[in-house]
Design a protein around this motif. Structure first.
Motif, PDB file in Angstrom:
ATOM      1  N   TRP A 170     -63.505  20.288 -13.031  1.00 51.61           N
ATOM      2  CA  TRP A 170     -64.618  19.839 -12.191  1.00 51.61           C
ATOM      3  C   TRP A 170     -65.058  18.454 -12.633  1.00 51.61           C
ATOM      4  N   VAL A 171     -65.525  17.657 -11.686  1.00 49.97           N
ATOM      5  CA  VAL A 171     -65.997  16.311 -12.014  1.00 49.97           C
ATOM      6  C   VAL A 171     -67.441  16.411 -12.462  1.00 49.97           C
ATOM      7  N   ARG A 172     -67.662  16.119 -13.725  1.00 44.47           N
ATOM      8  CA  ARG A 172     -68.978  16.230 -14.335  1.00 44.47           C
ATOM      9  C   ARG A 172     -69.719  14.901 -14.254  1.00 44.47           C
ATOM     10  N   CYS A 173     -71.023  14.974 -14.349  1.00 40.58           N
ATOM     11  CA  CYS A 173     -71.861  13.784 -14.297  1.00 40.58           C
ATOM     12  C   CYS A 173     -72.999  14.001 -15.278  1.00 40.58           C
ATOM     13  N   GLY A 174     -72.727  13.710 -16.538  1.00 41.08           N
ATOM     14  CA  GLY A 174     -73.694  13.960 -17.590  1.00 41.08           C
ATOM     15  C   GLY A 174     -73.221  13.353 -18.892  1.00 41.08           C
ATOM     16  N   ARG A 175     -73.866  13.739 -19.979  1.00 44.55           N
ATOM     17  CA  ARG A 175     -73.518  13.196 -21.285  1.00 44.55           C
ATOM     18  C   ARG A 175     -72.044  13.406 -21.580  1.00 44.55           C
ATOM     19  N   LEU A 207     -75.927   6.061  -6.535  1.00 44.64           N
ATOM     20  CA  LEU A 207     -74.907   5.017  -6.467  1.00 44.64           C
ATOM     21  C   LEU A 207     -74.009   5.114  -7.695  1.00 44.64           C
ATOM     22  N   VAL A 208     -72.905   4.388  -7.669  1.00 48.40           N
ATOM     23  CA  VAL A 208     -72.004   4.374  -8.815  1.00 48.40           C
ATOM     24  C   VAL A 208     -71.748   2.940  -9.255  1.00 48.40           C
ATOM     25  N   THR A 209     -71.420   2.815 -10.518  1.00 46.42           N
ATOM     26  CA  THR A 209     -70.977   1.553 -11.097  1.00 46.42           C
ATOM     27  C   THR A 209     -69.595   1.763 -11.682  1.00 46.42           C
ATOM     28  N   LEU A 210     -68.697   0.826 -11.432  1.00 46.41           N
ATOM     29  CA  LEU A 210     -67.345   0.882 -11.979  1.00 46.41           C
ATOM     30  C   LEU A 210     -67.142  -0.242 -12.982  1.00 46.41           C
ATOM     31  N   GLU A 211     -66.450   0.088 -14.078  1.00 47.76           N
ATOM     32  CA  GLU A 211     -65.991  -0.934 -15.013  1.00 47.76           C
ATOM     33  C   GLU A 211     -64.468  -0.930 -14.957  1.00 47.76           C
ATOM     34  N   TRP A 229     -69.889   5.321 -13.700  1.00 49.14           N
ATOM     35  CA  TRP A 229     -71.221   5.849 -14.010  1.00 49.14           C
ATOM     36  C   TRP A 229     -71.982   6.102 -12.721  1.00 49.14           C
ATOM     37  N   TRP A 230     -72.915   7.046 -12.792  1.00 47.16           N
ATOM     38  CA  TRP A 230     -73.792   7.395 -11.676  1.00 47.16           C
ATOM     39  C   TRP A 230     -75.194   6.904 -11.996  1.00 47.16           C
ATOM     40  N   HIS A 231     -75.932   6.425 -10.981  1.00 49.14           N
ATOM     41  CA  HIS A 231     -77.344   6.090 -11.163  1.00 49.14           C
ATOM     42  C   HIS A 231     -78.073   6.353  -9.862  1.00 49.14           C
ATOM     43  N   THR A 232     -79.352   6.701  -9.961  1.00 44.69           N
ATOM     44  CA  THR A 232     -80.093   7.172  -8.791  1.00 44.69           C
ATOM     45  C   THR A 232     -80.673   6.057  -7.932  1.00 44.69           C
ATOM     46  N   ALA A 233     -80.740   4.847  -8.450  1.00 47.45           N
ATOM     47  CA  ALA A 233     -81.299   3.738  -7.678  1.00 47.45           C
ATOM     48  C   ALA A 233     -80.536   2.473  -8.010  1.00 47.45           C
ATOM     49  N   GLN A 234     -80.743   1.436  -7.216  1.00 48.10           N
ATOM     50  CA  GLN A 234     -80.079   0.176  -7.485  1.00 48.10           C
ATOM     51  C   GLN A 234     -80.484  -0.352  -8.849  1.00 48.10           C
ATOM     52  N   VAL A 235     -79.512  -0.927  -9.536  1.00 45.35           N
ATOM     53  CA  VAL A 235     -79.771  -1.504 -10.858  1.00 45.35           C
ATOM     54  C   VAL A 235     -79.416  -2.981 -10.816  1.00 45.35           C
ATOM     55  N   GLY A 236     -80.015  -3.737 -11.729  1.00 47.84           N
ATOM     56  CA  GLY A 236     -79.711  -5.154 -11.806  1.00 47.84           C
ATOM     57  C   GLY A 236     -78.307  -5.390 -12.314  1.00 47.84           C
ATOM     58  N   GLU A 237     -77.744  -6.524 -11.940  1.00 48.39           N
ATOM     59  CA  GLU A 237     -76.381  -6.842 -12.341  1.00 48.39           C
ATOM     60  C   GLU A 237     -76.355  -7.912 -13.426  1.00 48.39           C
ATOM     61  N   ALA A 238     -77.448  -8.041 -14.150  1.00 49.00           N
ATOM     62  CA  ALA A 238     -77.512  -9.038 -15.214  1.00 49.00           C
ATOM     63  C   ALA A 238     -76.481  -8.726 -16.294  1.00 49.00           C
ATOM     64  N   ALA A 239     -76.051  -9.759 -16.962  1.00 53.51           N
ATOM     65  CA  ALA A 239     -75.002  -9.604 -17.970  1.00 53.51           C
ATOM     66  C   ALA A 239     -75.401  -8.655 -19.093  1.00 53.51           C
ATOM     67  N   GLN A 240     -76.712  -8.539 -19.352  1.00 54.61           N
ATOM     68  CA  GLN A 240     -77.147  -7.706 -20.471  1.00 54.61           C
ATOM     69  C   GLN A 240     -77.149  -6.217 -20.130  1.00 54.61           C
ATOM     70  N   VAL A 241     -76.950  -5.849 -18.865  1.00 53.38           N
ATOM     71  CA  VAL A 241     -76.923  -4.435 -18.506  1.00 53.38           C
ATOM     72  C   VAL A 241     -75.657  -3.800 -19.063  1.00 53.38           C
ATOM     73  N   ASP A 242     -75.811  -2.791 -19.899  1.00 59.20           N
ATOM     74  CA  ASP A 242     -74.672  -2.113 -20.517  1.00 59.20           C
ATOM     75  C   ASP A 242     -74.730  -0.629 -20.170  1.00 59.20           C
ATOM     76  N   PRO A 243     -73.824  -0.152 -19.310  1.00 66.80           N
ATOM     77  CA  PRO A 243     -73.843   1.262 -18.923  1.00 66.80           C
ATOM     78  C   PRO A 243     -73.691   2.226 -20.090  1.00 66.80           C
ATOM     79  N   ASP A 244     -73.093   1.767 -21.186  1.00 66.35           N
ATOM     80  CA  ASP A 244     -72.893   2.657 -22.336  1.00 66.35           C
ATOM     81  C   ASP A 244     -74.185   2.915 -23.103  1.00 66.35           C
ATOM     82  N   THR A 245     -75.172   2.050 -22.953  1.00 65.88           N
ATOM     83  CA  THR A 245     -76.411   2.218 -23.717  1.00 65.88           C
ATOM     84  C   THR A 245     -77.639   2.425 -22.836  1.00 65.88           C
ATOM     85  N   SER A 246     -77.580   2.050 -21.571  1.00 65.34           N
ATOM     86  CA  SER A 246     -78.728   2.206 -20.686  1.00 65.34           C
ATOM     87  C   SER A 246     -78.866   3.655 -20.222  1.00 65.34           C
TER      88      SER A 246
END
Length: 202
Positions: free
Chosen positions: A53-58, A184-188, A17-34
């Motif tokens: 092409w590598v897309r970054c969207g819905r 920034l990116v987040t990997l699962e 996932w891509w995000h524009t700013a630092q995000v918290g790493e709390a257990a409740q953070v869910d990239p699928d719903t945030s």
């Protein structure tokens, strides 16, 4: 003799996932719903103007036509000195597990900086001498990964060390290594370790 050492037991598959700013790493953070997290994905053989092409969207439910949705990526790990770099490709995982060699592509960028999945360079089996572009993922330690773990606030950099950005084109967004919005990116991690890619034919 190559300075790069392939690390077969550290290779992994992951969602991104891509995000524009630092995000918290709390257990409740869910990239699928945030709403802060934007999926990174691509399609192969979809027949539309964005194929490869590598897309970054819905994330679409299904690709167009007979295409394949690539939402997991294989990270082949190399070590150079104390640094790790990555050969990144579509993963043979989940719905794509049995599609070899249809996804035999590698992450690269074109002259305009757009990231895409391109034909594998010659002799991809020579792991001691990488032929594919090697990307950096700043902030990631591949020695500390297990299935299901998420690694937040990583910086994806091209082989020259330039950070990857998100750029919009009308109603669609892509990853680009020279123009767009920094982020920034987040990997699962979905599987680790995984066999060397591409998976040999039986």
């Amino acid at each position: 003799m190559s300075y790069y050492k392939f690390q077969p037991y550290l290779c992994f598959n992951a969602r991104c996932w891509w995000h524009t700013a630092q995000v918290g790493e709390a257990a409740q953070v869910d990239p699928d719903t945030s709403k802060a997290f934007i999926p990174v994905w691509s399609t192969v053989d979809s027949g539309d103007r964005d194929d490869g092409w590598v897309r970054c969207g819905r994330l679409p439910a299904y690709p167009e036509g007979d295409g394949v949705l690539c939402e997991r990526f294989w990270f082949g790990v190399y070590r150079i000195g104390e640094q790790y770099v990555y050969d990144i490709r579509p993963a043979y995982s989940g719905r794509t597990l049995d599609l070899w060699p249809r996804l035999d592509r590698v992450l690269d960028s074109n002259v305009d900086g757009y990231l895409g999945l391109y034909a594998v360079p010659q002799d991809p089996y020579r792991w001691e001498q990488p032929t594919a572009p090697l990307w950096q993922v700043d902030g990631l330690d591949p020695e500390r990964l297990t299935p299901g773990v998420r690694r937040f606030n990583l910086t994806l950099c091209n082989p020259s060390g330039k950070s990857v950005r998100r750029t919009e084109d009308f109603t669609r967004a892509y990853l680009n290594d020279w123009k767009g919005v920094r982020g920034l990116v987040t990997l699962e991690i979905t599987e680790v370790p995984v066999p060397p890619h591409p998976r040999p034919q039986a």
